[in-house]
Write a protein that holds these residues in place. Structure first.
Motif, PDB file in Angstrom:
ATOM      1  N   GLN A 296      49.513  41.098  39.938  1.00 33.26           N
ATOM      2  CA  GLN A 296      50.593  42.004  40.368  1.00 33.26           C
ATOM      3  C   GLN A 296      50.699  42.260  41.830  1.00 33.26           C
ATOM      4  OE1 GLN A 296      49.150  45.371  37.887  1.00 33.26           O
ATOM      5  NE2 GLN A 296      50.321  45.042  36.379  1.00 33.26           N
ATOM      6  N   LYS A 297      49.688  41.965  42.325  1.00 31.51           N
ATOM      7  CA  LYS A 297      49.688  42.342  43.948  1.00 31.51           C
ATOM      8  C   LYS A 297      49.830  41.009  44.770  1.00 31.51           C
ATOM      9  CE  LYS A 297      46.387  46.599  43.821  1.00 31.51           C
ATOM     10  NZ  LYS A 297      46.993  47.328  44.567  1.00 31.51           N
ATOM     11  N   GLY A 298      49.989  39.791  43.926  1.00 33.46           N
ATOM     12  CA  GLY A 298      50.065  38.548  44.872  1.00 33.46           C
ATOM     13  C   GLY A 298      48.851  38.048  45.310  1.00 33.46           C
ATOM     14  N   TYR A 299      47.707  38.511  44.757  1.00 33.77           N
ATOM     15  CA  TYR A 299      46.464  37.890  45.178  1.00 33.77           C
ATOM     16  C   TYR A 299      45.892  36.588  44.442  1.00 33.77           C
ATOM     17  CZ  TYR A 299      45.859  42.267  48.100  1.00 33.77           C
ATOM     18  OH  TYR A 299      46.210  43.544  48.635  1.00 33.77           O
ATOM     19  N   THR A 300      45.588  35.632  44.930  1.00 35.13           N
ATOM     20  CA  THR A 300      45.079  34.501  44.017  1.00 35.13           C
ATOM     21  C   THR A 300      43.653  34.296  44.175  1.00 35.13           C
ATOM     22  OG1 THR A 300      45.533  32.906  46.247  1.00 35.13           O
ATOM     23  CG2 THR A 300      47.227  33.374  44.647  1.00 35.13           C
ATOM     24  N   GLN A 301      42.973  34.874  45.129  1.00 36.33           N
ATOM     25  CA  GLN A 301      41.411  34.850  45.216  1.00 36.33           C
ATOM     26  C   GLN A 301      41.133  36.140  45.750  1.00 36.33           C
ATOM     27  OE1 GLN A 301      40.524  32.009  48.153  1.00 36.33           O
ATOM     28  NE2 GLN A 301      42.021  32.279  49.427  1.00 36.33           N
ATOM     29  N   ILE A 302      39.516  36.310  45.550  1.00 31.77           N
ATOM     30  CA  ILE A 302      39.151  37.649  45.920  1.00 31.77           C
ATOM     31  C   ILE A 302      39.070  37.764  47.466  1.00 31.77           C
ATOM     32  CG2 ILE A 302      36.944  38.788  46.284  1.00 31.77           C
ATOM     33  CD1 ILE A 302      36.323  37.605  43.282  1.00 31.77           C
ATOM     34  N   ALA A 303      39.007  36.709  48.088  1.00 32.11           N
ATOM     35  CA  ALA A 303      39.063  36.950  49.807  1.00 32.11           C
ATOM     36  C   ALA A 303      40.153  37.546  50.173  1.00 32.11           C
ATOM     37  CB  ALA A 303      38.880  35.490  50.439  1.00 32.11           C
ATOM     38  N   ASP A 304      41.489  37.478  49.428  1.00 32.38           N
ATOM     39  CA  ASP A 304      42.525  37.994  49.708  1.00 32.38           C
ATOM     40  C   ASP A 304      42.563  39.486  50.005  1.00 32.38           C
ATOM     41  OD1 ASP A 304      43.527  35.419  49.629  1.00 32.38           O
ATOM     42  OD2 ASP A 304      44.704  35.748  47.667  1.00 32.38           O
ATOM     43  N   PHE A 305      41.672  40.255  49.278  1.00 33.79           N
ATOM     44  CA  PHE A 305      41.679  41.577  49.561  1.00 33.79           C
ATOM     45  C   PHE A 305      40.190  42.268  49.526  1.00 33.79           C
ATOM     46  CE2 PHE A 305      39.958  42.584  45.274  1.00 33.79           C
ATOM     47  CZ  PHE A 305      40.082  41.310  44.365  1.00 33.79           C
ATOM     48  N   GLN A 306      39.028  41.385  49.549  1.00 34.44           N
ATOM     49  CA  GLN A 306      37.716  42.003  49.542  1.00 34.44           C
ATOM     50  C   GLN A 306      37.361  42.630  50.786  1.00 34.44           C
ATOM     51  OE1 GLN A 306      34.942  39.064  50.233  1.00 34.44           O
ATOM     52  NE2 GLN A 306      33.167  40.353  49.363  1.00 34.44           N
TER      53      GLN A 306
END
Ligand SMILES: O=C1NC(=O)NC(C(=O)O)N1
Length: 313
Positions: A296-306
């Motif tokens: 929903q937020k457009g992230y594909t991996q944890i590093a995108d928002f960690q």
């Protein structure tokens, strides 16, 4: 393709979710269930030099919003868990496992680490400095000088990847002081947090405490713990050198809770109370819920928002 993979201590894990020490990890039967689950790996029950039966029962109670426990470190002793992990390192070779240990003094910590060094253990050590439930034994994590002394000895004697399990802190100055101590050492991670020690859950109908040990005082987990857990994860994420990663533990029962721990800076998220209640299938649900949020937020991996928690400037 949305991935919930993560890296910790230089190792890659297929999933950023695992159990919290103490939950679904007491014996081979429970650890087998963790191995068969969607969790990225498992940590064993905190092992002591001698096997322990733990505190008298009743010593655990699930409550509507969480749990209270005073288990008292019941465990089969370190050799039992080293044998189990040794078998798993052969049966499922491409996984890294966590061994939790806790000594009752610095010499016991050293002896436990010597046993691990002498074994074929290839995983990561989690040194528990925060059990609140052994009568007469303080939560080491609240004794800053002792923590420094222990870590000095630990890194003199042990060369493998090692992190520590800390109790929750509730004072910004304590975050500052503890981080300054921890930044001196080559820790692989810090696990924030253990249960909130010595809470009290009572039964008003019978006017009685709900667990037997210590007149009903026990470690508090679950929903009660989450705001404190997130604060500790974020506080240490902000203060520790980047080489020391954070494991987030406390109050996780939904994909959103996992997302919040990662957003606060965790690289791995452990599940305790909710795992005890729901069983290892919870990892299927949490992984699916986390992936939905990421999508929903457009992230594909944890590093995108960690660690990307925004402050209000
Ligand atoms: O470190 C621990 N934290 C807890 O909340 N309980 C266990 C225990 O009592 O063994 N240990």
């Amino acid at each position: 393709m949305i991935s919930t993979k993560t890296t910790l201590a230089g190792f890659e894990f297929d999933n950023c979710l695992m159990n919290a020490a103490g939950v679904y990890c007491y014996d081979a039967a429970e650890l087998d269930q963790m191995q068969a689950s969607k969790a990225g790996t498992f940590v064993t029950k905190s092992a002591t030099l001698q096997a322990r039966t733990g505190n008298p029962e009743p010593r655990y109670l699930a409550t509507p919003l969480g749990s209270i426990n005073s288990m008292g470190l019941p465990n089969h002793g370190l050799p039992y868990y080293l044998d189990y992990v040794s078998q798993q390192q052969i049966a499922v070779p491409n996984k890294i496992y966590f061994q939790s240990i806790t000594g009752f003094n610095i010499d016991e910590d050293e002896q436990l680490l010597a046993q691990i060094t002498a074994s074929d253990f290839k995983g990561i050590v989690e040194l528990n400095l925060s059990c609140p439930n052994v009568p007469g034994k303080p939560q080491t994590g609240y004794d800053f000088e002792t923590v420094e002394r222990i870590l000095t000895r630990v890194f003199e004697v042990y060369q493998g990847p090692l992190g520590i399990k800390l109790p929750p802190y509730f004072d910004i100055v304590h975050f500052d002081q503890m981080a300054a101590i921890l930044n001196q050492f080559p820790l692989a991670f810090v696990n924030c947090v253990n249960s909130i020690g010595n809470g009290l859950f009572i039964d008003a109908a019978t006017e009685t405490v709900t667990i037997k040990p210590k007149n009903g005082f026990g470690g508090i987990g679950g929903d009660y713990l989450k705001p404190t857990a997130l604060a500790n994860v974020h506080a240490f994420y902000q203060r520790l050198k980047p080489e020391i990663q954070i494991i987030g533990t406390g109050g996780v029962k939904s994909g959103q809770d996992v997302f919040e721990h990662l957003l606060c800076g965790a690289s791995m998220v452990q599940v305790g109370t909710a795992l005890q209640k729901e069983g290892p299938l919870i990892f299927d649900r949490l992984t699916a819920e986390l992936k939905t949020i990421m999508q929903q937020k457009g992230y594909t991996q944890i590093a995108d928002f960690q660690g990307q928690l925004k402050h209000l400037d």
